[in-house]
Enzyme design. Structure first.
Site, PDB file in Angstrom:
ATOM      1  N   TYR A 110       0.848  -1.182   0.000  1.00 18.84           N
ATOM      2  CA  TYR A 110       0.000   0.000   0.000  1.00 18.84           C
ATOM      3  C   TYR A 110       0.886   1.235   0.000  1.00 18.84           C
ATOM      4  CZ  TYR A 110      -1.568  -3.196   3.785  1.00 18.84           C
ATOM      5  OH  TYR A 110      -1.825  -4.254   4.614  1.00 18.84           O
ATOM      6  N   PRO A 123      -1.676   8.064  13.723  1.00 14.89           N
ATOM      7  CA  PRO A 123      -2.428   8.030  14.975  1.00 14.89           C
ATOM      8  C   PRO A 123      -1.735   8.814  16.093  1.00 14.89           C
ATOM      9  CG  PRO A 123      -2.061   5.812  14.108  1.00 14.89           C
ATOM     10  CD  PRO A 123      -1.151   6.743  13.364  1.00 14.89           C
ATOM     11  N   HIS A 346       2.442   6.322  10.141  1.00 10.37           N
ATOM     12  CA  HIS A 346       1.950   4.945  10.099  1.00 10.37           C
ATOM     13  C   HIS A 346       2.689   4.009   9.148  1.00 10.37           C
ATOM     14  CE1 HIS A 346      -0.873   1.924  11.041  1.00 10.37           C
ATOM     15  NE2 HIS A 346      -1.850   2.732  11.372  1.00 10.37           N
ATOM     16  N   SER A 557     -10.486   0.143  15.552  1.00 16.79           N
ATOM     17  CA  SER A 557      -9.314  -0.675  15.862  1.00 16.79           C
ATOM     18  C   SER A 557      -9.194  -0.884  17.359  1.00 16.79           C
ATOM     19  CB  SER A 557      -8.058   0.043  15.359  1.00 16.79           C
ATOM     20  OG  SER A 557      -6.971  -0.815  15.484  1.00 16.79           O
TER      21      SER A 557
END
Ligand code: COA
Length: 629
Positions: A110, A123, A346, A557
């Protein structure tokens, strides 16, 4: 040759650990530090499997049932049937994917995420408030925290991090080797990630940012031993004294921009040699420590929500958003009022390894007494200078404005649900995670009167270099349960039965996902394979059902932690919610986010609805004797 190297995780589609809409084919990744016991462990792990085509397509149809209209589903069934015809495009793509799996370590990748990393993908992580309330307390705690990270780094350097297990199976440990000394590099079209721990001379310094000014702080003595806490404290004090001015250009705020913009600005910024050296020092550093200035005052009950926002985005240009370098993989953030946490980029890792590192650091700071004394004078930490041209100044002003819009748009609500924790679900012989997910489904349904595509991250770390796949929490079973729950015509026994079915369905999808048999990465891989083979995108990927399946209005999550900390992130679609939770034995921490610009969603409302759903589900279970089931 490409592989999906779990880099950028969401492109407006999924949560930080989620699926991407647009992917880029990248070179196969290889594990860092291929030596000794780490290598032996890694070699013993299986590769990520490619599920059978028919299995994935059947499960895809099943997953669509609760979230699309009947006619849409009929149409999709036809498209799927065309796609999987013998000798058809599906088979061809599947074969291509299987070849790729055979030739590479991990076939999923990705990348190419271009929205700002702030809020959209990085995050935040907030710790319980620490026991200090002034500048000295802030600096002393920071010194201990740095020492704690260096202690963890020793385990990384010696490859002695204990192997972790999930369901009795050993997990891939690679992510631990990717989080220190690494940084995201902005590109004009595409970013990259560099890990300096792999270089022939790994970094020995961290960067400290205070009042928007960056410093390079060597944290090892010349004999290779880490500085003592007292030494670090002295150095931090020197940094703070050398950066008292606050009217400084907050160059770090440039990293909050859209990646296309930051990519261009970056080229311009590093044309200047001093700037280039300063940027390189930040990129190369082991991690960044942000000594924050104040945040807006809030009432005590809003403290944790405000602290979460501080960790996620810094509060905007008037507060601490410029006191960051958001490209840096790991930034620890400490305020003067006892606020403490982190923000992480991330690309290199998921939440659990970051939380494990932070748990270690927090425990270390608790045990530590500052009794060691300095061994001698240390060189002054080096200030990292930036020459700001009028053009860069303009870019900074624009970044401030964009950051302020972004920060104003985010509503973050943190709650501590303290009526019960995972022990309650266990006592009722249910998976706590599944119980919470079903409660989230109920809360969402009560607020919005429909079921939506829901993402929960599942770890793929049972596989070598595995990252995550999607647990699709909305199932026909969960839909049946939430629709019946407030129906006065339904008996409690029936509701409990539906609840149990929904919880079991969730747990069974979880088992599929963690064993590499979920559908999302596979379907993404097939789509990418079509692009790779330069064949036109099959109709099944142009179908409105496919778009609906990827529009995760609930992006969730579980990130458990020993130290009562809480991870938080933004929604992944404009009309969605981001929900992160840490289930402890007797309470559950939730961070819920939504965008203020969307009139349909409201994080505070959903947080309240989650509390009610959990309580109502408990009441139902307690009022319905098990014997009647
Ligand atoms: N009866 C009694 N106890 C049960 C039970 C049942 N029916 N089902 C599960 N339990 C127990 C488990 O044994 C476990 O016990 P423990 O606390 O002693 O370990 C506990 O309840 C928790 O299990 P459960 O709630 O089912 O969840 P899990 O710990 O297996 O986690 C996921 C599920 C999906 C969160 C996990 O598999 C995962 O993938 N985590 C990583 C997610 C991630 O990467 N997130 C970050 C993205 S940035």
């Amino acid at each position: 040759m490409w592989s999906i190297c779990s880099k950028m995780v969401k492109v407006g589609m999924a949560k930080p650990c989620g699926l991407v809409k647009t992917c880029h084919l990248v070179k196969p990744i290889s594990a860092t530090r291929i030596t000794g016991r780490y290598l032996t462990h890694q070699k013993g792990l299986p590769s990520l499997p490619v599920p059978a085509l028919q299995q994935t397509l059947e499960r895809y149809i099943t997953a669509l049932e609760p979230i699309v209209e009947v006619e849409e589903l009929m149409n999709t069934k036809q498209l799927v049937s065309d796609f999987q015809k013998p000798g058809g495009v599906g088979e061809r793509l599947q074969k291509g994917l299987e070849r790729r799996a055979h030739n590479t370590e991990n076939w999923v990748a990705y990348l190419d995420y271009r929205l700002p990393v702030v809020i959209h993908s990085s995050p935040g992580l907030v710790l319980p408030r620490m026991n200090f309330n002034d500048k000295e307390g802030q600096t002393r705690f920071a010194a201990k925290l740095i020492a704690g990270v260096l202690d963890f780094k020793t385990m990384i350097d010696n490859e002695t991090i204990p192997v972790e297990y999930l369901g009795g199976k050993p997990l891939c440990m690679n992510q631990y080797y990717e989080v220190l000394s690494s940084c995201r590099l902005p590109g004009v079209r595409r970013d990259a990630v560099v890990n300096h721990a792999k270089s022939s001379s790994p970094p020995k310094h961290i960067t400290v940012v205070h009042n928007f000014q960056f410093f390079m702080l060597d944290v090892y003595n010349s004999d290779g031993t880490p500085l003592t806490v007292e030494q670090i404290y002295v150095q931090l004090e020197r940094i703070c004294s050398a950066s008292l001015k606050t009217n400084v250009e907050p160059v770090g705020i440039l990293t909050t921009q859209h990646r296309d913009i930051w990519g261009k600005t970056f080229v311009n910024l590093i044309k200047d040699r001093t700037n280039k050296e300063s940027v390189l020092a930040i990129q190369r550093s082991i991690f960044t420590l942000c000594l924050d200035g104040p945040m807006p005052e809030v009432a005590e009950d809003g403290y944790r929500s405000c602290a979460a926002a501080q960790m996620l985005h810094g509060g905007g240009s008037l507060w601490n958003s410029g006191n960051r370098w958001f490209d840096k993989t790991l930034q620890f953030i400490i305020g003067e009022d006892g606020t403490c946490g982190a923000n992480y980029e991330h690309a290199p890792a998921e939440g659990p390894p970051i939380v494990a590192l932070i748990d270690h650091v927090v425990e270390y700071t608790r045990k530590l007494e500052m009794i060691q004394s300095s061994t001698g004078p240390l060189p002054m930490p080096k200030k990292l200078h930036f020459n700001i041209t009028p053009e860069i100044k303009k870019d900074i002003e624009e970044a401030k404005q964009s950051m302020d819009v972004l920060a104003d748009d985010l509503l973050m609500r943190v709650i501590v649900f303290n009526q019960f924790g995972k022990n309650f679900a266990k006592a009722h012989k249910m998976s706590p995670d599944a119980f919470i997910q079903v409660a989230l489904q109920l809360a969402y349904y009560r607020m919005h009167q429909h079921c939506c595509a829901t993402y929960e991250s599942a770890s793929l770390r049972m596989f070598r270099l595995g990252r995550t796949d999607t647990i699709r929490s909305t199932s026909s079973a969960s839909a049946a349960f939430v629709k019946s729950f407030d129906d006065p015509d339904k008996q409690n026994t029936e509701k409990v039965d539906l609840m149990e079915k929904a919880v079991k369905a969730h747990r069974s999808y979880t088992n599929l996902a963690i064993s590499g048999q979920a559908i999302d990465r596979h379907i993404l891989g097939l789509k990418m394979q079509a692009a790779e083979e330069k064949i036109s995108i099959p109709d099944v990927f142009k179908d409105p059902s496919y778009a609906k399946a990827l529009h995760f209005r609930l992006s969730t999550s579980q990130v458990p932690s020993k130290t009562d900390c809480l991870m938080c992130f933004g929604p992944v679609v404009p009309n969605g919610y981001g929900v992160c939770y840490n289930p402890m034995d007797d309470h559950i921490n939730f961070a819920v986010s939504s965008f203020n610009g969307c009139k349909e969603t409201n994080a505070a409302g959903l947080a309240q609805a989650v509390e009610s759903a959990l309580l109502d589900m408990r009441t139902l279970l307690e009022q319905t004797p098990r014997a009647k089931l």
